[in-house]
Enzyme design. Sequence first.
Site, short mmCIF file in Angstrom:
data_model
loop_
_atom_site.label_atom_id
_atom_site.label_comp_id
_atom_site.label_asym_id
_atom_site.label_seq_id
_atom_site.Cartn_x
_atom_site.Cartn_y
_atom_site.Cartn_z
N GLY A 4 -3.96 12.60 -4.62
CA GLY A 4 -2.52 12.37 -4.64
C GLY A 4 -1.90 13.11 -5.81
O GLY A 4 -0.91 12.68 -6.41
N GLY A 7 2.00 14.12 -6.08
CA GLY A 7 3.03 13.10 -6.04
C GLY A 7 3.71 12.92 -7.38
O GLY A 7 3.47 13.67 -8.34
N GLN A 8 4.57 11.91 -7.45
CA GLN A 8 5.38 11.69 -8.65
C GLN A 8 4.53 11.47 -9.89
O GLN A 8 4.75 12.10 -10.93
CB GLN A 8 6.30 10.48 -8.43
CG GLN A 8 7.25 10.23 -9.59
CD GLN A 8 7.98 8.91 -9.47
OE1 GLN A 8 7.55 8.02 -8.75
NE2 GLN A 8 9.08 8.79 -10.19
N ASP A 30 -4.85 16.76 -2.62
CA ASP A 30 -3.70 16.15 -1.94
C ASP A 30 -3.62 16.66 -0.52
O ASP A 30 -4.09 17.76 -0.21
CB ASP A 30 -2.39 16.49 -2.69
CG ASP A 30 -1.32 15.43 -2.46
OD1 ASP A 30 -0.99 15.15 -1.30
OD2 ASP A 30 -0.80 14.89 -3.46
N ILE A 49 -7.14 11.63 2.20
CA ILE A 49 -7.88 10.51 1.64
C ILE A 49 -8.44 9.60 2.73
O ILE A 49 -9.40 8.87 2.52
CB ILE A 49 -6.99 9.71 0.67
CG1 ILE A 49 -7.79 8.59 -0.03
CG2 ILE A 49 -5.78 9.14 1.39
CD1 ILE A 49 -8.96 9.04 -0.82
N TYR A 138 3.96 -3.31 0.51
CA TYR A 138 3.44 -2.58 -0.65
C TYR A 138 2.85 -3.54 -1.66
O TYR A 138 1.72 -3.35 -2.14
CB TYR A 138 4.58 -1.76 -1.27
CG TYR A 138 4.21 -0.99 -2.52
CD1 TYR A 138 3.27 0.02 -2.48
CD2 TYR A 138 4.84 -1.26 -3.73
CE1 TYR A 138 2.94 0.74 -3.61
CE2 TYR A 138 4.52 -0.54 -4.87
CZ TYR A 138 3.57 0.45 -4.81
OH TYR A 138 3.25 1.17 -5.94
N LYS A 142 -1.08 -4.01 -2.80
CA LYS A 142 -1.48 -3.87 -4.20
C LYS A 142 -2.20 -5.12 -4.70
O LYS A 142 -3.19 -5.03 -5.44
CB LYS A 142 -0.27 -3.56 -5.08
CG LYS A 142 0.29 -2.16 -4.89
CD LYS A 142 -0.72 -1.10 -5.26
CE LYS A 142 -0.18 0.31 -5.17
NZ LYS A 142 -1.20 1.34 -5.47
#
Length: 319
Positions: A4, A7-8, A30, A49, A138, A142
Amino acid sequence: MVIGACGQIGTELTLALRKRYGGAEVIAADLKRESDLLKGTGPYLPLDIMDRNTLQVQVRRHGVKTIYLLAAMLSATGEQQPQLAWKLNMDSLLNTLEIAREEGVERVFWPSSIAVFGPDAPKMNCPQEAFSTPATVYGISKLSGEQWCQYYFKRYGVDVRSLRYPGLISYKTLPGGGTTDYAIEIFHAAIRGETYPGFLRSDTRLPMMYMDDAVRGTIELMEAPKDKITIRTAYNMAGLSFTPAEIAGAIREQVPAFSIEYLPDYRQAIADSWPASIDDHIARRDWNWKPQFDLRAMTKEMLFHLEPGLAIPTRHVQL
């Protein structure tokens, strides 16, 4: 290996790791095309992934000893595709933990989030062990992921470490579909001379962090001695807390003509389910965590680095 990496969080973490350990030592992976910011700084690997076999082959081929798993579907986007969000967020973690166990990967980092706390958690100075009833897929993913991390450490000895990130703010990368994205979009609107159409109420206080602090804290956690890590779910990690009205005020100190409207949408309910501030004294005790940026310093940095030609038009995701 940073999964990843475009990403941000991944882009800036990859650059920081390459600066610290050398470009050739950090593999960026990624599903997206390679970020322009990463080009020429080190190896890049196209990777899905969800393809467990390919991931295992690449970990074995490159002798990967540390994995940073950052691939995820965030809060606002996840509410539009809850089944997909759950599958991506869970399967990516379980694939990585299993491969780490089988291949002898020395350390794994996986980010959790303040989204694990639901409306029943304390709003102010939310403690490490607060009762968690997440209100989004989400947050549910998590919270479940935290338990898997602890399980793999206790059952198999996989040295997996995690942080509950607050909203992250950066000028280098675009928002990733989270409820705290307004705290990035608002700077782009200010630079463009636009009135920002905020999607939260003016008084909605949320935990936030400047990306430089988040990246530094992540590396500090991963470099801490194993015997100092007492939390094997995810550490609370705090930076600063502010409301849309307060960040708008800080921007006006630099851009006096800036204006904001308050047009709450479905993301208001998500924000209302989260704490307003976080107690992170265990992270400070265990590995000496301490943020460096307050609201004024962060605002100055963001406005200094953003240029009008790079500022994105405000975009809002609708259900």
